[in-house]
Scaffold this motif. Sequence first.
Motif, PDB file in Angstrom:
ATOM      1  N   MET A  66       6.525   3.519  -8.096  1.00  0.00           N
ATOM      2  CA  MET A  66       5.702   4.606  -7.565  1.00  0.00           C
ATOM      3  C   MET A  66       6.606   5.761  -7.175  1.00  0.00           C
ATOM      4  N   PRO A  67       6.089   6.976  -7.240  1.00  0.00           N
ATOM      5  CA  PRO A  67       6.925   8.081  -6.770  1.00  0.00           C
ATOM      6  C   PRO A  67       7.299   7.855  -5.321  1.00  0.00           C
ATOM      7  N   ASN A  68       8.500   8.244  -4.975  1.00  0.00           N
ATOM      8  CA  ASN A  68       9.014   7.936  -3.654  1.00  0.00           C
ATOM      9  C   ASN A  68       9.429   9.201  -2.920  1.00  0.00           C
ATOM     10  N   PRO A  69       8.486  10.129  -2.693  1.00  0.00           N
ATOM     11  CA  PRO A  69       8.884  11.326  -1.957  1.00  0.00           C
ATOM     12  C   PRO A  69       9.094  10.991  -0.490  1.00  0.00           C
ATOM     13  N   ARG A  70       9.939  11.738   0.141  1.00  0.00           N
ATOM     14  CA  ARG A  70      10.197  11.540   1.559  1.00  0.00           C
ATOM     15  C   ARG A  70       9.717  12.777   2.298  1.00  0.00           C
ATOM     16  N   LEU A  71       8.637  12.623   3.036  1.00  0.00           N
ATOM     17  CA  LEU A  71       8.026  13.727   3.767  1.00  0.00           C
ATOM     18  C   LEU A  71       8.494  13.715   5.211  1.00  0.00           C
ATOM     19  N   THR A  72       8.646  14.889   5.770  1.00  0.00           N
ATOM     20  CA  THR A  72       8.910  14.978   7.201  1.00  0.00           C
ATOM     21  C   THR A  72       7.614  14.668   7.942  1.00  0.00           C
ATOM     22  N   GLY A  73       7.673  14.625   9.249  1.00  0.00           N
ATOM     23  CA  GLY A  73       6.458  14.383  10.010  1.00  0.00           C
ATOM     24  C   GLY A  73       5.424  15.477   9.781  1.00  0.00           C
ATOM     25  N   LEU A  74       5.880  16.734   9.787  1.00  0.00           N
ATOM     26  CA  LEU A  74       4.962  17.855   9.530  1.00  0.00           C
ATOM     27  C   LEU A  74       4.457  17.816   8.093  1.00  0.00           C
ATOM     28  N   GLY A  75       5.371  17.493   7.163  1.00  0.00           N
ATOM     29  CA  GLY A  75       4.968  17.409   5.756  1.00  0.00           C
ATOM     30  C   GLY A  75       3.955  16.308   5.527  1.00  0.00           C
ATOM     31  N   GLY A  76       4.131  15.174   6.211  1.00  0.00           N
ATOM     32  CA  GLY A  76       3.153  14.096   6.092  1.00  0.00           C
ATOM     33  C   GLY A  76       1.795  14.514   6.635  1.00  0.00           C
ATOM     34  N   GLY A  77       1.791  15.239   7.753  1.00  0.00           N
ATOM     35  CA  GLY A  77       0.520  15.722   8.294  1.00  0.00           C
ATOM     36  C   GLY A  77      -0.160  16.716   7.373  1.00  0.00           C
ATOM     37  N   LEU A  78       0.632  17.632   6.798  1.00  0.00           N
ATOM     38  CA  LEU A  78       0.058  18.603   5.862  1.00  0.00           C
ATOM     39  C   LEU A  78      -0.455  17.924   4.598  1.00  0.00           C
ATOM     40  N   PHE A  79       0.309  16.944   4.091  1.00  0.00           N
ATOM     41  CA  PHE A  79      -0.127  16.218   2.901  1.00  0.00           C
ATOM     42  C   PHE A  79      -1.446  15.517   3.159  1.00  0.00           C
ATOM     43  N   CYS A  80      -1.511  14.787   4.268  1.00  0.00           N
ATOM     44  CA  CYS A  80      -2.708  14.015   4.578  1.00  0.00           C
ATOM     45  C   CYS A  80      -3.917  14.930   4.831  1.00  0.00           C
ATOM     46  N   GLY A  81      -3.694  15.995   5.602  1.00  0.00           N
ATOM     47  CA  GLY A  81      -4.795  16.909   5.906  1.00  0.00           C
ATOM     48  C   GLY A  81      -5.307  17.647   4.671  1.00  0.00           C
ATOM     49  N   ALA A  82      -4.379  18.161   3.857  1.00  0.00           N
ATOM     50  CA  ALA A  82      -4.792  18.889   2.651  1.00  0.00           C
ATOM     51  C   ALA A  82      -5.476  17.963   1.654  1.00  0.00           C
ATOM     52  N   PRO A 102      -5.462  10.374  11.948  1.00  0.00           N
ATOM     53  CA  PRO A 102      -6.757  10.690  12.558  1.00  0.00           C
ATOM     54  C   PRO A 102      -7.034  12.189  12.593  1.00  0.00           C
ATOM     55  N   ILE A 103      -5.987  12.993  12.774  1.00  0.00           N
ATOM     56  CA  ILE A 103      -6.171  14.448  12.771  1.00  0.00           C
ATOM     57  C   ILE A 103      -6.621  14.905  11.389  1.00  0.00           C
ATOM     58  N   ALA A 104      -5.998  14.327  10.348  1.00  0.00           N
ATOM     59  CA  ALA A 104      -6.385  14.678   8.982  1.00  0.00           C
ATOM     60  C   ALA A 104      -7.813  14.228   8.690  1.00  0.00           C
ATOM     61  N   PHE A 105      -8.221  13.086   9.231  1.00  0.00           N
ATOM     62  CA  PHE A 105      -9.600  12.621   9.045  1.00  0.00           C
ATOM     63  C   PHE A 105     -10.588  13.620   9.623  1.00  0.00           C
ATOM     64  N   ALA A 106     -10.302  14.076  10.841  1.00  0.00           N
ATOM     65  CA  ALA A 106     -11.201  15.041  11.483  1.00  0.00           C
ATOM     66  C   ALA A 106     -11.200  16.371  10.739  1.00  0.00           C
TER      67      ALA A 106
END
Length: 196
Positions: free
Chosen positions: A54-70, A118-122
Motif C-alpha cells: 500500500m502507499p505509505n505516505p507519512r502525514l504530519t498531525g495537521l496533514g492527517g487532519g486535513l486529509f481526513c477532513g477533506a 471526530p472533527i473530520a466526521f463533524a
Amino acid sequence: MEQHRTRPPQYRPRRGAPLPAQTGRAAADRVRRSAPPARRPAPAPRPAPARRRMPNPRLTGLGGGLFCGATMFALACLDQLLFGASLVVYGVLFLPVCALTALWVRRGDIVTAPVVVPIAFAFGLLPVADGGGGIGGELMGLVTALATQAGWLYGGTLIAGVITTVRKVRLMIRRAAQRRAAREPRQEIRPRRRPT
C-alpha cells in the motif's frame, strides 16, 4: 671548418610528437602482457520480486487532519449526489478513512489520529446534514446528525485509536531492541574465574 648542427638527428623521435601506431601481433602481445589479468565481474544478484504494498505516505498531525477532513467532505458531497444524503453510507465510508488516517500519520504525530477523526466526521456532515433554512437550522441539523450517527463516530474513533495504539507499542518495542543492541557491544565479556 666545422659546421654546427642546427637540426636534431632524424633517427630520434621529436619531443611531444605522437608515437607511431603499432600494428600486428607483436603490439597485441605487448598490450596483453602489460594489462593486468581481466577478472570477470561477479554476476549481479537478482532483485527480489517486488511486493505490492500500500502507499505509505507519512502525514504530519495537521496533514492527517486535513486529509481526513477533506476526504470526508468529498465523500459526503458524493453521497449527497449518488445516494441522496444517506447518513448510513456516510458512516460506512468514515471507517476506512479513519483506518487510513491512523496508518498514514507519521510516528511523531501518532497520537493526533484519534483526535482529528471526530472533527473530520463533524466537518464532513455539513453537506449531508438535513437542516432547515439559515444558520440555526443548519446547526440543528448538524447536532441531530451527530446524535443519531454517534455509533459510526465512536466506531471510527475506536478504529483509529486501536491502530494508533498498536503502532505505538510496536515503535516502543523496536526502540527498546535498538537500545539493547547498542548496549551489548559496549559490555566487555569477562572470563569466569575458576574456584581454587
